[in-house]
Design a protein around this motif. Structure first.
Motif: not given
Ligand SMILES: [Zn+2]
Length: 378
Positions: A66, A69, A72
């Motif tokens: 994504c 988050c 990430c």
């Molecule tokens: Zn993520």
């Protein structure tokens, strides 16, 4: 039972549709090979893809990664601080000893910056001590999630003992681990390493794909994106790292020289300028600029010349779109000599790289650009 997650690697990586589609398929079907080697020329996105793959494996969102988050964010290219990622780069023994406690995956490094540094230092290698750390990392249970990822950047720069130490874990990685090696060529790796990994080829990216990536993902103005992509030879990394101010300065000087030669048609000028050019420390980059300007002039001429209408007509294929008007005026002076001139510059560059007589080579080249017949008004 919920639907399997979707993956979005091809959205993140420019111009590597085959590689990213293959990885997405493998992820979606749960059949990702545990040991992979990404191979291809520098700048084609191997490290960026390896890191995006790590985010895809560790992120819990859908589609993944994504890129928003907490997981990430700790796997961002410019600040790797995730405990379930380990990245090994070529380095010196001194660097290893100084940073021994800070494993590369968890020390907040900027991956692309680190890679550029290692590429500028050809003598550095991936040390056996670092590989031993990497093996211990792979064999340990992941700290946060179900997976852990090991990346060995420029794995062809492992020495033989390091490569041999890695063999066993490549053969039978623990089920939670994914290992990605990057290399300029699979043939640069030991056959024993090669045979244990699935090869994923990275090819030079199409120019239009790089242009679109720079505009859409980096918010660049189209003319700048076209110029960067046109000079990058299919390497996204090169398109991004080009110092445009320095380049434009160099380009202005080379274009001024070209204008002078093509307008004045004076062999004396060619000889004088050749001396200056050959003595300069930037002959090769100057000739690289010259060749790309002559290519654009040739495109304009092939499209009917500036006299027949809008010099921007072949615009989409020009590299120097921002100079279209100026080049359009100049193109008829070069006329049909463009392809021969390109060929000639390429041969001169080749000879210079093999230590030819720089001044004579450049002088002959510039003399050839001087048009036959009377000079044109400036
Ligand atoms: Zn993520």
């Amino acid at each position: 039972m919920s639907a399997p997650p979707r993956f979005r690697l091809s959205e993140i990586i420019a111009g590597q549709a085959r590689a990213t589609a293959a990885l997405e398929r493998a992820l979606a079907t749960g059949r990702l090979f545990p040991s992979l080697v990404f191979h291809g020329a520098p700048g084609t996105g191997k490290l960026a893809t390896a890191l995006a793959l790590a985010r895809a494996l560790l992120c819990g969102a859908d589609p993944r990664p994504c890129d928003a988050c907490r997981t990430c964010r700790r796997l961002r290219e410019d600040g790797l601080v995730h405990p379930d990622l380990f990245v090994a780069f070529p380095e010196t023994r001194k660097q290893f000893l100084e940073g021994a406690e800070a494993a590369p995956g968890v020390s907040g490094i900027d991956a692309q910056e680190r890679q550029a540094e290692t590429q500028a230092n050809a003598a550095w290698s991936i040390l056996i001590d670092r590989v031993r750390e990497a093996i211990a990392f792979v064999q340990r249970r992941p700290v946060e999630g179900a997976r852990s990822v090991l990346i060995l950047d420029q794995a062809h720069r492992m020495d033989a003992p390091a490569a041999n130490a890695l063999l066993k874990v490549l053969e039978e990685p623990p089920p939670h681990a994914v290992i990605v090696l990057t290399a300029a060529s699979v043939h640069a790796l030991l056959p024993t390493i090669r045979s244990r990994c699935q090869a994923v080829p990275f090819r030079p990216a199409p120019r239009d794909a790089i242009t679109a990536f720079l505009v859409e993902r980096h918010g660049m103005a189209p003319e700048e994106a076209v110029l960067r992509a046109g000079l990058a030879s299919g390497r996204v990394g090169a398109a991004l790292s080009l110092d445009l101010d320095t380049y434009r300065e160099r380009r202005e000087a080379v274009l001024a020289l070209l204008e002078e030669l093509l307008r004045r048609g004076d062999p004396g000028v060619a000889v004088t300028r050749a001396e200056g050019l050959a003595k300069g420390a930037t002959l090769e980059p100057d000739l690289d600029v010259l060749i790309s300007l002559v290519r654009d002039l040739t495109l304009i001429e092939a499209a009917g010349g500036a006299g027949s209408g809008d010099p921007r007509r072949p615009g989409p294929r020009l590299v120097h779109l921002d100079l279209a008007a100026r080049l359009g005026e100049l193109a008829p002076r070069l006329g049909e000599r463009g392809p021969a001139a390109i060929d000639r510059i390429e041969r001169v560059l080749e000879s210079i790289r093999h230590r030819g007589n720089r001044q004579l080579l450049v002088e002959d080249l510039l003399l050839e650009l001087v048009p036959q017949g009377p000079p044109a008004p400036a």
